[in-house]
Design an enzyme around this catalytic site. Structure first.
Site, PDB file in Angstrom:
ATOM      1  N   ILE A  63       0.816  -1.183   0.071  1.00  0.00           N
ATOM      2  CA  ILE A  63       0.002   0.091   0.018  1.00  0.00           C
ATOM      3  C   ILE A  63       1.066   1.210  -0.025  1.00  0.00           C
ATOM      4  CG2 ILE A  63      -1.936   1.137   1.001  1.00  0.00           C
ATOM      5  CD1 ILE A  63      -2.542  -1.450   2.494  1.00  0.00           C
ATOM      6  N   ASP A  73      14.940   1.679   9.558  1.00  0.00           N
ATOM      7  CA  ASP A  73      14.122   0.762  10.330  1.00  0.00           C
ATOM      8  C   ASP A  73      13.467   1.853  11.306  1.00  0.00           C
ATOM      9  OD1 ASP A  73      13.149  -1.069  12.482  1.00  0.00           O
ATOM     10  OD2 ASP A  73      13.975  -2.274  11.499  1.00  0.00           O
ATOM     11  N   ALA A  92       4.708   1.409   8.095  1.00  0.00           N
ATOM     12  CA  ALA A  92       5.753   0.366   8.439  1.00  0.00           C
ATOM     13  C   ALA A  92       5.425  -0.632   9.383  1.00  0.00           C
ATOM     14  CB  ALA A  92       7.178   1.160   8.911  1.00  0.00           C
ATOM     15  N   TYR A 137      -2.668  -8.873  15.660  1.00  0.00           N
ATOM     16  CA  TYR A 137      -2.285  -7.867  14.576  1.00  0.00           C
ATOM     17  C   TYR A 137      -3.447  -6.692  14.856  1.00  0.00           C
ATOM     18  CZ  TYR A 137      -2.780  -5.396  10.070  1.00  0.00           C
ATOM     19  OH  TYR A 137      -3.075  -4.415   9.157  1.00  0.00           O
ATOM     20  N   ARG A 142      -9.264 -20.416  10.086  1.00  0.00           N
ATOM     21  CA  ARG A 142      -7.595 -19.661  10.498  1.00  0.00           C
ATOM     22  C   ARG A 142      -7.921 -19.233  11.749  1.00  0.00           C
ATOM     23  NH1 ARG A 142      -5.158 -15.290   6.364  1.00  0.00           N
ATOM     24  NH2 ARG A 142      -6.909 -14.103   7.220  1.00  0.00           N
ATOM     25  N   ALA A 143      -7.135 -19.335  12.713  1.00  0.00           N
ATOM     26  CA  ALA A 143      -7.368 -18.599  13.832  1.00  0.00           C
ATOM     27  C   ALA A 143      -7.481 -17.029  13.974  1.00  0.00           C
ATOM     28  CB  ALA A 143      -6.240 -19.144  14.860  1.00  0.00           C
ATOM     29  N   GLY A 144      -8.404 -16.507  14.536  1.00  0.00           N
ATOM     30  CA  GLY A 144      -8.502 -15.027  14.796  1.00  0.00           C
ATOM     31  C   GLY A 144      -9.303 -14.422  13.739  1.00  0.00           C
TER      32      GLY A 144
HETATM   33  N1  UDP Z   1      -8.674 -17.010   3.150  1.00  0.00           N
HETATM   34  C1  UDP Z   1      -8.776 -18.320   2.763  1.00  0.00           C
HETATM   35  N2  UDP Z   1      -7.583 -19.053   2.139  1.00  0.00           N
HETATM   36  C2  UDP Z   1      -6.465 -18.426   2.015  1.00  0.00           C
HETATM   37  C3  UDP Z   1      -6.218 -17.037   2.490  1.00  0.00           C
HETATM   38  C4  UDP Z   1      -7.340 -16.346   3.103  1.00  0.00           C
HETATM   39  O1  UDP Z   1      -9.879 -18.680   2.721  1.00  0.00           O
HETATM   40  O2  UDP Z   1      -5.548 -18.926   1.430  1.00  0.00           O
HETATM   41  C5  UDP Z   1      -9.715 -16.060   3.801  1.00  0.00           C
HETATM   42  C6  UDP Z   1      -9.465 -15.777   4.994  1.00  0.00           C
HETATM   43  O3  UDP Z   1      -9.545 -16.630   6.179  1.00  0.00           O
HETATM   44  C7  UDP Z   1     -10.422 -14.354   5.216  1.00  0.00           C
HETATM   45  C8  UDP Z   1     -10.275 -13.979   3.704  1.00  0.00           C
HETATM   46  O4  UDP Z   1      -9.791 -15.007   3.063  1.00  0.00           O
HETATM   47  O5  UDP Z   1     -11.663 -14.624   5.487  1.00  0.00           O
HETATM   48  C9  UDP Z   1      -9.281 -12.779   3.471  1.00  0.00           C
HETATM   49  O6  UDP Z   1      -8.212 -13.044   4.104  1.00  0.00           O
HETATM   50  P1  UDP Z   1      -6.874 -12.066   3.700  1.00  0.00           P
HETATM   51  O7  UDP Z   1      -5.772 -13.139   4.498  1.00  0.00           O
HETATM   52  O8  UDP Z   1      -6.564 -12.074   2.375  1.00  0.00           O
HETATM   53  O9  UDP Z   1      -7.106 -10.879   4.293  1.00  0.00           O
HETATM   54  P2  UDP Z   1      -7.428 -10.403   5.949  1.00  0.00           P
HETATM   55  O10 UDP Z   1      -8.957 -10.583   5.858  1.00  0.00           O
HETATM   56  O11 UDP Z   1      -6.967 -11.415   6.703  1.00  0.00           O
HETATM   57  O12 UDP Z   1      -6.852  -9.323   6.165  1.00  0.00           O
END
Ligand code: UDP
Length: 329
Positions: free
Chosen positions: A12, A51, A74, A141, A282-284
């Site tokens: 970005i 940095d 950054a 994050y 995916r966690a979170g």
């Molecule tokens: N996602 C997925 N498969 C992948 C990568 C991401 O299903 O290989 C899903 C992820 O769980 C989220 C969406 O795609 O719901 C967008 O994820 P990305 O990592 O692009 O962006 P984020 O939402 O984490 O900023």
């Protein structure tokens, strides 16, 4: 007087540097090149490899250049990694920002626009999400970005810093000129991963969970073109230069797409079948993140130009199909 773009060699950041130069601004870029690429920074910008955690390097920058305002990208930005290596995120995102603000304060630089994120909200209270909604991040994050916002706020009270936090939803797409685009190593974001299939770099894409409470069970996200995000930074900077008060803005299109819908759109755009396989969540990951960007439109005059997912994915495909190895050729 120049604009300092920290992290200007990243995705970005580099798109914002291009828009600033197009608008005739004097641009200084600093980047440690850990995740950014020197080739993403055009020659019209003055480049420093530095940095933000390095106090002496930050001091030298502010002593060498006459900086009017800072745009701060950054930071590390991967949700998954932040869950397995949280201290890496505290170190770069929070400790780095603390060093930066100390140096800015000591050198009388008092305006900063910075990357925040939809991940500050956690599981949203309502869709679309308003800036006034509760911010309770579900991943580290988002937690570090929210803490960066708070750090700016307290520094503002104590030292008169003025800031705008831009909470991006899902950045995607590439510069229409074709010279820069998204390049992460390893890649973790959905659209570039999907495009690696027609690009011949992977056989299939994984869908992280299909048991979310959404229309097809996969996560809903609000995808916003990187050039539209870049424009918002310039508007936010001008707002601060005009004397605007501290503020927080969402940046999204206001329309949510499921992971399956994104894959289907990429199939149509590329003409490739793009096999997909459902795996664990995916966690979170919150189920849905969709922005209300009415505040950015009314206060900053922001007008996103790329409101169509096919056009956004086409611009990403133009970059990935011509740069299969990112900036490596
Ligand atoms: N996602 C997925 N498969 C992948 C990568 C991401 O299903 O290989 C899903 C992820 O769980 C989220 C969406 O795609 O719901 C967008 O994820 P990305 O990592 O692009 O962006 P984020 O939402 O984490 O900023």
């Amino acid at each position: 007087m120049a604009i300092l773009v920290l992290g200007g060699a990243g995705y970005i950041g580099s798109h914002t540097v291009y828009e600033l130069l197009d608008a005739g601004r004097d641009v200084v870029v600093a980047d440690n090149l850990v995740t950014g690429f020197r080739a993403a920074v055009p020659s019209q910008a003055r480049f420093y490899q530095a940095d933000i955690r390095d106090r002496a390097a930050m001091d030298r920058l502010f002593e060498t250049e006459q900086i009017d305002g800072v745009i701060h990208f950054a930071a590390f930005s991967q949700v998954g990694e932040s869950m397995t290596d949280p201290l890496k995120y505290y170190d770069n995102n929070l400790h780095g920002t603390m060093v930066l603000l100390q140096s800015m304060t000591d050198h009388g630089v008092d305006k900063i626009v910075f990357s925040s994120t939809a991940a500050t909200y956690g599981e949203p209270e309502q869709i679309p999400i308003l800036e006034t909604d509760a911010a309770t991040p579900t991943n580290c994050y988002g937690e570090t970005k929210l803490a960066m916002e708070h750090m700016m706020s307290w520094t503002s009270r104590a030292h008169g810093l003025r800031y705008v936090a831009l909470r991006y939803f899902n950045a995607c797409g590439a510069h229409p000129g074709g010279a820069i685009g998204e390049a992460h190593d390893p890649e973790t974001h959905l659209i570039p991963l999907i495009l690696q299939v027609p690009g011949g770099k992977r056989e299939k894409v994984f869908i992280f969970g299909d048991d979310y409470p959404t229309r097809d069970g996969t996560c809903v996200r609000d995808y916003i073109h990187v050039t539209d995000l870049a424009q918002a930074h310039i508007l936010a900077l001008d707002y601060l230069l005009r004397g605007g008060e501290n503020n927080v803005f969402n940046l999204g299109n206001g329309v949510g797409f499921t992971v399956k819908e994104v894959i289907d759109t990429a199939r149509r755009v590329t003409g490739h079948p793009i096999p997909a396989e459902v795996c664990e969540r995916r966690a979170g990951d919150p189920a849905q993140l969709v922005a209300s960007s009415e505040k950015a439109k009314s206060v900053l005059g922001w007008k996103p130009r790329y409101d169509d997912l096919s056009t956004i994915i086409s611009s990403a495909w133009q970059w990935h199909s011509t740069h299969p190895n990112g900036y490596g050729g």
